[in-house]
Design a protein around this motif. Structure first.
Motif, short mmCIF file in Angstrom:
data_model
loop_
_atom_site.label_atom_id
_atom_site.label_comp_id
_atom_site.label_asym_id
_atom_site.label_seq_id
_atom_site.Cartn_x
_atom_site.Cartn_y
_atom_site.Cartn_z
N GLN A 365 0.85 -1.22 0.00
CA GLN A 365 0.00 0.00 0.00
C GLN A 365 0.87 1.25 0.00
O GLN A 365 0.93 2.02 0.98
N ALA A 366 1.55 1.46 -1.12
CA ALA A 366 2.55 2.53 -1.20
C ALA A 366 1.89 3.91 -1.27
O ALA A 366 0.79 4.06 -1.78
N VAL A 367 2.60 4.90 -0.75
CA VAL A 367 2.13 6.28 -0.91
C VAL A 367 2.66 6.90 -2.19
O VAL A 367 2.12 7.89 -2.69
N ILE A 368 3.74 6.29 -2.72
CA ILE A 368 4.36 6.82 -3.94
C ILE A 368 4.64 5.66 -4.89
O ILE A 368 5.12 4.61 -4.47
N LEU A 369 4.33 5.87 -6.18
CA LEU A 369 4.75 4.90 -7.20
C LEU A 369 5.68 5.63 -8.16
O LEU A 369 5.47 6.82 -8.46
N THR A 370 6.71 4.92 -8.63
CA THR A 370 7.62 5.53 -9.60
C THR A 370 7.75 4.62 -10.82
O THR A 370 7.59 3.40 -10.72
N ARG A 371 8.00 5.25 -11.95
CA ARG A 371 8.35 4.49 -13.15
C ARG A 371 9.34 5.36 -13.93
O ARG A 371 8.96 6.44 -14.40
N GLY A 372 10.60 4.92 -14.02
CA GLY A 372 11.62 5.76 -14.64
C GLY A 372 11.64 7.09 -13.92
O GLY A 372 11.66 7.15 -12.68
N GLU A 373 11.57 8.18 -14.71
CA GLU A 373 11.62 9.51 -14.08
C GLU A 373 10.24 9.95 -13.58
O GLU A 373 10.11 10.96 -12.90
N LYS A 374 9.19 9.14 -13.90
CA LYS A 374 7.83 9.54 -13.49
C LYS A 374 7.54 9.17 -12.05
O LYS A 374 8.08 8.19 -11.53
N ILE A 375 6.64 9.91 -11.46
CA ILE A 375 6.24 9.65 -10.08
C ILE A 375 4.75 9.93 -9.96
O ILE A 375 4.21 10.80 -10.66
N LEU A 376 4.06 9.18 -9.10
CA LEU A 376 2.68 9.57 -8.78
C LEU A 376 2.42 9.38 -7.30
O LEU A 376 3.05 8.54 -6.64
#
Ligand code: AHR
Length: 510
Positions: A365-376
């Motif tokens: 249950q993450a507060v942050i997701l990242t993919r490469g340079e992207k973040i949400l």
């Protein structure tokens, strides 16, 4: 007359009008809600550390400070992250901290046996983690290796990070570039000792705890590896066998998982699956109540904290991702879990004085997701951000009589609430409506609290399955909330289906 009566009843049932009654016991002083209830957890698991927090010291593509992403640092600072638990989880009982210090090119590698069997090159170690905590302004919480480590290893770690004078370990720290100690207060003595931490019996673990902590020295906060969910025997045995002056906290792990053998999809779930997940989340109330009752028997002064250092929703991994990496999306269902659970923690602030959501970036249950340079930022992030107003505020106890959320022949309380007064005198009330069909109307009796002005924010979306994606990272985010009125000392609030609301009351006492 009889028909009119039935009509009124029908209206009340359909609208839920005024059926939820909350009374703020604004004259009773509750416990201080420790900021540490809002803690997080970062394990060497999947892409939490590597390609999550840490992108490498030489990375030029993603803006970073000492290898840690600047956007992650900024997002967590905005949460006022109070503490961060590391390096595990199960990984902690395989981790030998000395492998993670000194020149990175010379560090030995190991196999991360619990999480995907990947090679761990130890490039993120003690200095990296503790310096990162300084950047975040978070207190570090180190989990020691009891399962496969030694007493000497753990006592050396304490000396390495905390000793200011001259000693073999403090000299080694200085040789590795850090003069002043970091002063780490929170220490876990193993993790899940009943399972991945060594499959121990509670009697045996209690002795191990006594032995390990004897050599750690004074001035640190020692947290015993605690029960899994309803294992009350574990808690009772530890309290019987460990003297109160040797222990500061006892852990509890509880995940909102429907069935360990048949979890649900993180995004494509049915209402029944949603209901069952919420049933597990709300079960936290019963678990805390029962573990606390046991603790009260042995520790009526509440010296020892209940530390819920792993909690959150656990679903199937996203299709196409490594099953050992526990990468899952995060929807409004997770916002419901977060809001409800944090209300439970707040309301038990006298005993629950620390907690850690599993896990900060890219895992569970993450507060942050990242993919490469992207973040949400996930819906869970937004709940933690809205609720940060409760950190170190004084709990206002409350009485609640609320409607049920009914699915089939099962029911759960539809509404959860908690309230606190901060050091500036502002009162905050956080509310969750887990019912995804009905607006819940709340009457909140302020019991004499004067209110001049009310502001609020809401997190809500069309569907409970809604989430933020890398293509649409702001699909779910908080907005201003104005469905609230004050009349004659009572607040009337309309909580939309599947929503989290936090109100700020500007005013004072009469
Ligand atoms: O958070 C993932 C894992 O769940 C942790 O490593 C372990 O402690 C728990 O079983």
């Amino acid at each position: 007359m009889r028909i009119l009566h039935l009509l009124v009843l029908l209206c009340i049932t359909l609208k839920g009008y005024s059926q939820n009654r909350i009374t703020l016991l604004s004259d009773s002083a509750g416990a201080v809600i420790s900021r540490n209830i809002y803690g997080h957890f970062a394990e060497h698991l999947g892409h939490c550390i590597y390609n999550g927090f840490y992108v490498g010291d030489t990375n030029r593509e993603i803006p970073n400070t000492q290898g840690v992403r600047n956007d992650v640092i900024a997002a967590l600072k905005n949460l006022q992250i109070p503490n961060l638990r590391w390096p595990g989880g199960c990984f902690a009982d395989t981790y030998h901290w000395k492998d993670g210090i000194g020149p990175k090119g010379e560090r030995p590698s190991m196999v991360n046996k619990w999480w995907g069997g990947v090679t761990e090159d130890n490039s993120f170690g003690t200095h990296d983690f503790l310096n990162m905590c300084e950047l975040l302004g978070a207190a570090p919480y180190l989990s020691g290796n009891v399962g496969s480590g030694t007493v000497q290893e753990l006592s050396d770690w304490v000396q390495y990070v905390n000793f200011d004078g001259k000693s073999p370990m403090s000299e080694l720290r200085r040789k590795n570039g850090r003069d002043k100690p970091w002063g780490v207060k929170f220490w876990g003595i193993g993790n899940e000792a009943w399972g991945c931490g060594g499959n121990m019996r509670p009697e045996y673990y209690a002795d191990e705890f006594r032995k390990y902590t004897t050599f750690m020295g004074e001035g640190v906060f020692k947290i015993a590896s605690g029960a899994s969910s309803a294992d009350y025997k574990w808690t009772e045995t530890l309290l019987k066998q460990i003297p109160l002056d040797m222990v500061d906290g006892i852990a509890l792990h509880h995940y909102s998982v429907i069935d360990w053998d048949k979890k649900s999809s993180a995004t494509r779930f049915t209402e029944q699956e949603y209901f069952l997940t919420m049933q597990q989340a709300i079960r936290m109330e019963e678990l805390i109540g029962k573990h606390t009752a046991i603790m009260d028997k042995y520790d009526s002064a509440k010296k020892v904290a209940l530390v819920v250092d792993e909690w959150g929703g656990w679903y199937d991994v996203e299709t196409g991702t490594n099953p050992g990496f526990l990468f899952q999306q995060n929807t409004m269902r997770d916002a419901m879990i977060a809001g409800t659970t944090l209300n439970i923690f707040n309301n038990h602030a006298d005993r629950v004085r620390m907690a850690n959501l599993a896990q900060t970036v890219n895992v569970l249950q993450a507060v942050i997701l990242t993919r490469g340079e992207k973040i949400l930022l996930t819906p869970t992030y937004h709940v933690m951000e809205m609720y940060k107003v409760h950190q170190d505020a004084t709990l206002i106890p409350l009485r609640a009589a609320v409607n049920n959320y009914i699915v089939g022949n099962q029911k759960l309380p539809a509404v959860s609430t908690s309230a606190s007064r901060d050091s500036n005198g502002f009162v905050h009330i956080s509310m969750v409506n887990i019912d995804i069909h009905a607006t819940q109307e709340l009457d909140i009796d302020l019991k004499g609290l004067q209110v001049h002005f009310i502001s609020g924010r809401i997190l809500v979306s069309k569907k409970i399955q809604d989430c933020n994606t890398f293509d649409s990272p702001e699909h779910v985010k908080p907005v201003a909330f104005n469905q609230v009125q004050e009349k004659g000392g009572t607040l009337h609030v309309s909580l939309p289906p599947g929503s989290v609301v936090v109100l700020k009351l500007h005013g004072g006492r009469p």
